[in-house]
Write an enzyme that holds these catalytic residues in place. Sequence first.
Site, PDB file in Angstrom:
ATOM      1  N   GLY A 184       0.808  -1.218   0.000  1.00  0.00           N
ATOM      2  CA  GLY A 184       0.000   0.000   0.000  1.00  0.00           C
ATOM      3  C   GLY A 184       0.838   1.262   0.000  1.00  0.00           C
ATOM      4  O   GLY A 184       1.601   1.495   0.922  1.00  0.00           O
ATOM      5  N   SER A 185       0.723   2.088  -1.014  1.00  0.00           N
ATOM      6  CA  SER A 185       1.641   3.205  -1.144  1.00  0.00           C
ATOM      7  C   SER A 185       1.186   4.155  -2.257  1.00  0.00           C
ATOM      8  O   SER A 185       0.030   4.151  -2.658  1.00  0.00           O
ATOM      9  CB  SER A 185       3.045   2.681  -1.430  1.00  0.00           C
ATOM     10  OG  SER A 185       2.992   1.605  -2.343  1.00  0.00           O
ATOM     11  N   ARG A 186       2.158   4.941  -2.782  1.00  0.00           N
ATOM     12  CA  ARG A 186       1.801   5.991  -3.737  1.00  0.00           C
ATOM     13  C   ARG A 186       2.996   6.303  -4.634  1.00  0.00           C
ATOM     14  O   ARG A 186       4.152   6.145  -4.232  1.00  0.00           O
ATOM     15  CB  ARG A 186       1.386   7.230  -2.946  1.00  0.00           C
ATOM     16  CG  ARG A 186       1.181   8.489  -3.740  1.00  0.00           C
ATOM     17  CD  ARG A 186       0.603   9.518  -2.815  1.00  0.00           C
ATOM     18  NE  ARG A 186       0.755  10.880  -3.290  1.00  0.00           N
ATOM     19  CZ  ARG A 186       0.294  11.927  -2.647  1.00  0.00           C
ATOM     20  NH1 ARG A 186      -0.359  11.788  -1.513  1.00  0.00           N
ATOM     21  NH2 ARG A 186       0.477  13.136  -3.133  1.00  0.00           N
TER      22      ARG A 186
END
Length: 214
Positions: A184-186
Site C-alpha cells: 500500500g503506497s503511492r
Amino acid sequence: MLNKIFPKIHTEGYKFLVLAFLITIFLNFLSSFLGLVGLVLSIWVYYFFRDPERISINDNNYLTSPADGEVLMVHEIDGPKELGLENKKFTKISIFMNVFDCHVNRSPCDGKITEIFYKPGKFLNASLDKASEDNERNYYKINNNNEEIIVVQIAGLVARRIVCESSKDQELKQGDRIGMIRFGSRADVYFQNYKPLVKIGQKTIAGETLLAKK
C-alpha cells in the site's frame, strides 16, 4: 490464459509467500477454519507480489503511468526541493496504490537516471496530501531528451519498505521496472511540457496507461 491466472511474482515476494504458507500449515493444525483463513492470506500475498508483463506505447510524445492505482490529484506545483527543483513549476500527478494493486513501479519514459535520492520519513496514509512531503520516499530524476521527469515512490501507512531496482546513470526504456513498494503506497510524477490525459479518480495500469501527451 495461465499467465493471467498465475502471473509471475516479484523476487521480493518469495520469502513472504513461504512465510504465509508455513503459517497456513500451522493454523491448519489448530483448526480447518484457521487453515482456510491462512490459505486466503497466502493467495493474497501471491497476488500482491504479482509482476505481470506490460506493453508500453514506446513513444516519448507520451508519458505512461509509473504505477497501478487511482489518480489522486493532477495539479501544478513547485518541483521537489530535495532535487533542487523548488524554483521550477511542474505538473504533478499522484497515483495511490491500495493493497490489491500491483506494486511494481515502471519508468514513464525513455531516459537516463541522473539522480536517485532516498528520503527517510513518516508512514502517514499515502492518500493524504502531506504524504508527498512527510513520508519515506525515493526520488528518480530521469533525463528524457533534456527534459526532467521525476518519479517519486512514497511509502504509506502499511508500506514499510521501498525497493529500488535501478541505479544512477542507468538507461531506461518506457515501461522498464524501476522498483516496488510493499503493502500500500503511492507514486508521484513531475513533468513539464506535457498535457495531462488523466483525471482524478481514474484507474491506471503501470507502463500502459497514458498519463500525459506533448
